[in-house]
Design a protein around this motif. Structure first.
Motif, mmCIF file in Angstrom:
data_model
loop_
_atom_site.group_PDB
_atom_site.id
_atom_site.type_symbol
_atom_site.label_atom_id
_atom_site.label_comp_id
_atom_site.label_asym_id
_atom_site.label_seq_id
_atom_site.Cartn_x
_atom_site.Cartn_y
_atom_site.Cartn_z
ATOM 1 N N THR A 3 41.420 -10.816 11.101
ATOM 2 C CA THR A 3 41.969 -9.459 11.145
ATOM 3 C C THR A 3 42.649 -9.127 12.472
ATOM 4 O OG1 THR A 3 39.795 -8.616 11.803
ATOM 5 C CG2 THR A 3 40.323 -8.542 9.450
ATOM 6 N N THR A 4 42.377 -9.901 13.505
ATOM 7 C CA THR A 4 42.992 -9.652 14.808
ATOM 8 C C THR A 4 43.817 -10.874 15.219
ATOM 9 O OG1 THR A 4 41.161 -10.587 16.087
ATOM 10 C CG2 THR A 4 40.996 -8.246 15.491
ATOM 11 N N LYS A 5 44.626 -10.699 16.253
ATOM 12 C CA LYS A 5 45.412 -11.834 16.758
ATOM 13 C C LYS A 5 44.502 -12.935 17.291
ATOM 14 C CE LYS A 5 49.784 -9.690 17.674
ATOM 15 N NZ LYS A 5 51.058 -10.078 18.204
ATOM 16 N N LYS A 6 43.413 -12.543 17.955
ATOM 17 C CA LYS A 6 42.462 -13.519 18.479
ATOM 18 C C LYS A 6 41.833 -14.316 17.338
ATOM 19 C CE LYS A 6 38.280 -14.000 21.254
ATOM 20 N NZ LYS A 6 37.204 -13.307 21.966
ATOM 21 N N GLU A 7 41.419 -13.626 16.283
ATOM 22 C CA GLU A 7 40.836 -14.314 15.127
ATOM 23 C C GLU A 7 41.865 -15.207 14.452
ATOM 24 O OE1 GLU A 7 37.572 -10.882 13.928
ATOM 25 O OE2 GLU A 7 39.197 -11.353 12.526
ATOM 26 N N SER A 8 43.096 -14.749 14.362
ATOM 27 C CA SER A 8 44.158 -15.572 13.764
ATOM 28 C C SER A 8 44.375 -16.848 14.573
ATOM 29 C CB SER A 8 45.466 -14.793 13.681
ATOM 30 O OG SER A 8 45.354 -13.766 12.740
ATOM 31 N N LEU A 9 44.332 -16.730 15.881
ATOM 32 C CA LEU A 9 44.478 -17.905 16.740
ATOM 33 C C LEU A 9 43.299 -18.856 16.551
ATOM 34 C CD1 LEU A 9 46.007 -19.453 18.940
ATOM 35 C CD2 LEU A 9 44.736 -18.120 20.631
ATOM 36 N N GLN A 10 42.081 -18.316 16.511
ATOM 37 C CA GLN A 10 40.906 -19.157 16.309
ATOM 38 C C GLN A 10 40.957 -19.859 14.954
ATOM 39 O OE1 GLN A 10 38.196 -15.885 17.024
ATOM 40 N NE2 GLN A 10 37.421 -16.876 18.887
ATOM 41 N N MET A 15 42.076 -24.727 11.645
ATOM 42 C CA MET A 15 42.797 -25.300 10.512
ATOM 43 C C MET A 15 43.738 -26.417 10.977
ATOM 44 S SD MET A 15 42.980 -25.165 7.246
ATOM 45 C CE MET A 15 42.370 -23.577 6.748
ATOM 46 N N CYS A 16 44.493 -26.174 12.044
ATOM 47 C CA CYS A 16 45.413 -27.190 12.558
ATOM 48 C C CYS A 16 44.661 -28.437 12.999
ATOM 49 C CB CYS A 16 46.247 -26.642 13.717
ATOM 50 S SG CYS A 16 47.622 -25.634 13.191
ATOM 51 N N PHE A 17 43.542 -28.243 13.690
ATOM 52 C CA PHE A 17 42.766 -29.382 14.154
ATOM 53 C C PHE A 17 42.360 -30.272 12.976
ATOM 54 C CE2 PHE A 17 38.928 -31.687 15.236
ATOM 55 C CZ PHE A 17 39.245 -32.223 16.477
ATOM 56 N N GLY A 18 41.773 -29.666 11.960
ATOM 57 C CA GLY A 18 41.317 -30.443 10.809
ATOM 58 C C GLY A 18 42.452 -31.096 10.043
ATOM 59 N N GLY A 49 50.846 -34.216 17.827
ATOM 60 C CA GLY A 49 50.958 -33.628 16.491
ATOM 61 C C GLY A 49 50.250 -32.286 16.397
ATOM 62 N N PHE A 50 49.065 -32.201 16.999
ATOM 63 C CA PHE A 50 48.297 -30.965 16.992
ATOM 64 C C PHE A 50 49.053 -29.852 17.715
ATOM 65 C CE2 PHE A 50 45.239 -28.192 19.218
ATOM 66 C CZ PHE A 50 44.653 -27.581 18.117
ATOM 67 N N LEU A 51 49.606 -30.156 18.882
ATOM 68 C CA LEU A 51 50.337 -29.142 19.643
ATOM 69 C C LEU A 51 51.586 -28.672 18.898
ATOM 70 C CD1 LEU A 51 49.946 -30.556 23.268
ATOM 71 C CD2 LEU A 51 48.783 -28.572 22.259
ATOM 72 N N ILE A 52 52.284 -29.607 18.257
ATOM 73 C CA ILE A 52 53.466 -29.239 17.468
ATOM 74 C C ILE A 52 53.055 -28.373 16.284
ATOM 75 C CG2 ILE A 52 55.290 -30.127 15.959
ATOM 76 C CD1 ILE A 52 55.435 -32.575 17.887
ATOM 77 N N ALA A 53 52.016 -28.795 15.562
ATOM 78 C CA ALA A 53 51.563 -28.045 14.385
ATOM 79 C C ALA A 53 51.077 -26.648 14.775
ATOM 80 C CB ALA A 53 50.454 -28.813 13.665
ATOM 81 N N LEU A 54 50.329 -26.559 15.856
ATOM 82 C CA LEU A 54 49.820 -25.255 16.302
ATOM 83 C C LEU A 54 50.967 -24.333 16.719
ATOM 84 C CD1 LEU A 54 47.262 -23.606 16.756
ATOM 85 C CD2 LEU A 54 47.226 -24.466 19.105
#
Length: 162
Positions: A3-10, A15-18, A49-54
């Motif tokens: 619901t927040t930008k912080k939660e969206s980032l987390q 998700m990106c990591f996995g 790849g992770f940095l690009i995807a994130l």
């Protein structure tokens, strides 16, 4: 769910990591590089790849998909509709972009081998999408949502109690 930008980032980090972890391993097996490169090279490719995807998730794909989903003629009151729409469009867009990265890594290790760049791209995209979509819907999506609720939102709820 976030619901927040912080939660969206987390949530995006999780998700990106996995997804990048599984897709990196899949692509290394698919291309036959898993035994040909060192563990440090695998880790380096994963991190890139992770940095690009994130970056794509935060700045381009995520916001774009949210806008598209908000305009879709679906019943947004049903959580499953929103999850399926978001997941489908996220995987489609990320596979389109990340297949460029995968193709570049493949060409870096293997060379072009005189194939058509367009043919190689679409082949890479299809192979990635075929694996990424069920991985997202069946494994990573439910797992990340569970972990997010259990740890991130639980921490948020516990902090508010004091």
């Amino acid at each position: 769910m976030p619901t927040t930008k912080k939660e969206s980032l987390q949530f995006g980090l999780m998700m990106c990591f996995g997804m990048v972890l599984f897709m990196t391993i899949y692509n290394l097996f698919l291309s036959g590089f898993i035994e040909a490169i060192t563990l440090m090279e695998v880790i380096k490719e994963f991190i890139i790849g992770f940095l690009i995807a994130l970056t794509l998730d935060i700045f381009l794909v995520g916001p774009g998909v949210k806008k598209i989903v908000s305009k879709l003629p679906i019943d947004k009151s049903k959580k499953i509709n929103m999850v399926l729409a978001m997941s489908t469009l996220m995987v489609l867009a990320m596979a389109l972009f990340m297949s460029v990265f995968g193709l570049a890594i493949s060409y870096l290790h293997n060379g072009n081998e005189d194939n058509s760049l367009l043919k190689d791209y679409f082949s890479t995209f299809l192979k990635n999408f075929i694996v990424a979509y069920p991985l997202q819907l069946i494994v990573m999506g439910p797992l990340v949502r569970y972990l997010f609720i259990k740890f991130v939102l639980k921490i948020k709820c516990n902090c508010n109690e004091y």
